[in-house]
Design a protein around this motif. Structure first.
Motif, PDB file in Angstrom:
ATOM      1  N   PRO A  15      41.553  44.388  50.463  1.00  0.00           N
ATOM      2  CA  PRO A  15      40.938  44.137  49.157  1.00  0.00           C
ATOM      3  C   PRO A  15      40.305  45.423  48.618  1.00  0.00           C
ATOM      4  O   PRO A  15      39.914  46.298  49.385  1.00  0.00           O
ATOM      5  CB  PRO A  15      39.877  43.078  49.449  1.00  0.00           C
ATOM      6  CG  PRO A  15      39.645  43.132  50.910  1.00  0.00           C
ATOM      7  CD  PRO A  15      40.894  43.670  51.541  1.00  0.00           C
ATOM      8  N   ARG A  16      40.215  45.512  47.305  1.00  0.00           N
ATOM      9  CA  ARG A  16      39.622  46.722  46.704  1.00  0.00           C
ATOM     10  C   ARG A  16      38.190  46.951  47.180  1.00  0.00           C
ATOM     11  O   ARG A  16      37.754  48.086  47.275  1.00  0.00           O
ATOM     12  CB  ARG A  16      39.647  46.623  45.177  1.00  0.00           C
ATOM     13  CG  ARG A  16      41.021  46.822  44.628  1.00  0.00           C
ATOM     14  CD  ARG A  16      41.004  46.893  43.140  1.00  0.00           C
ATOM     15  NE  ARG A  16      42.380  46.935  42.647  1.00  0.00           N
ATOM     16  CZ  ARG A  16      42.715  47.316  41.457  1.00  0.00           C
ATOM     17  NH1 ARG A  16      41.794  47.683  40.597  1.00  0.00           N
ATOM     18  NH2 ARG A  16      43.962  47.337  41.094  1.00  0.00           N
ATOM     19  N   SER A  17      37.510  45.899  47.492  1.00  0.00           N
ATOM     20  CA  SER A  17      36.123  46.044  47.964  1.00  0.00           C
ATOM     21  C   SER A  17      36.049  46.726  49.330  1.00  0.00           C
ATOM     22  O   SER A  17      34.981  47.169  49.736  1.00  0.00           O
ATOM     23  CB  SER A  17      35.450  44.668  48.034  1.00  0.00           C
ATOM     24  OG  SER A  17      36.150  43.825  48.930  1.00  0.00           O
ATOM     25  N   ALA A  18      37.173  46.850  50.027  1.00  0.00           N
ATOM     26  CA  ALA A  18      37.196  47.500  51.341  1.00  0.00           C
ATOM     27  C   ALA A  18      37.368  49.009  51.232  1.00  0.00           C
ATOM     28  O   ALA A  18      37.301  49.714  52.230  1.00  0.00           O
ATOM     29  CB  ALA A  18      38.313  46.913  52.197  1.00  0.00           C
ATOM     30  N   VAL A  19      37.589  49.511  50.020  1.00  0.00           N
ATOM     31  CA  VAL A  19      37.784  50.951  49.798  1.00  0.00           C
ATOM     32  C   VAL A  19      36.668  51.436  48.877  1.00  0.00           C
ATOM     33  O   VAL A  19      36.489  50.906  47.783  1.00  0.00           O
ATOM     34  CB  VAL A  19      39.162  51.243  49.163  1.00  0.00           C
ATOM     35  CG1 VAL A  19      39.345  52.722  48.920  1.00  0.00           C
ATOM     36  CG2 VAL A  19      40.276  50.679  50.027  1.00  0.00           C
ATOM     37  N   ALA A  20      35.925  52.441  49.327  1.00  0.00           N
ATOM     38  CA  ALA A  20      34.809  52.954  48.533  1.00  0.00           C
ATOM     39  C   ALA A  20      34.825  54.473  48.521  1.00  0.00           C
ATOM     40  O   ALA A  20      35.097  55.104  49.544  1.00  0.00           O
ATOM     41  CB  ALA A  20      33.494  52.459  49.106  1.00  0.00           C
TER      42      ALA A  20
END
Length: 75
Positions: free
Chosen positions: A37-42
């Protein structure tokens, strides 16, 4: 992904670096590539520069490393 430069991965994006579009495209690309998920990449640092540091949050980091090594060995 274009290749390696030292211990950095070179990724070429078509999004312009205006209003964070390139950063958004980078996060989207990495989350899609690693099937996370995009929330796993920062973005950890480099939001306003070409050099960026990214944090990928996953329960199994070895899978991410293996996917990356496999892709880069094919290039």
């Amino acid at each position: 992904m274009v290749g390696l430069h030292g211990n950095a991965i070179i990724i070429s994006l078509t999004a312009l670096p205006i209003e964070g579009r390139a950063n958004t495209a980078l996060v989207a690309f990495l989350s899609h590539f690693f099937k996370l998920p995009r929330s796993a990449v920062a973005l950890e640092s480099g939001t306003k520069s070409r050099g960026k540091r990214v944090r990928i949050i996953t329960p199994d980091p070895t899978t991410v490393i293996h996917q990356l090594e496999q892709y880069l060995s094919q290039s």
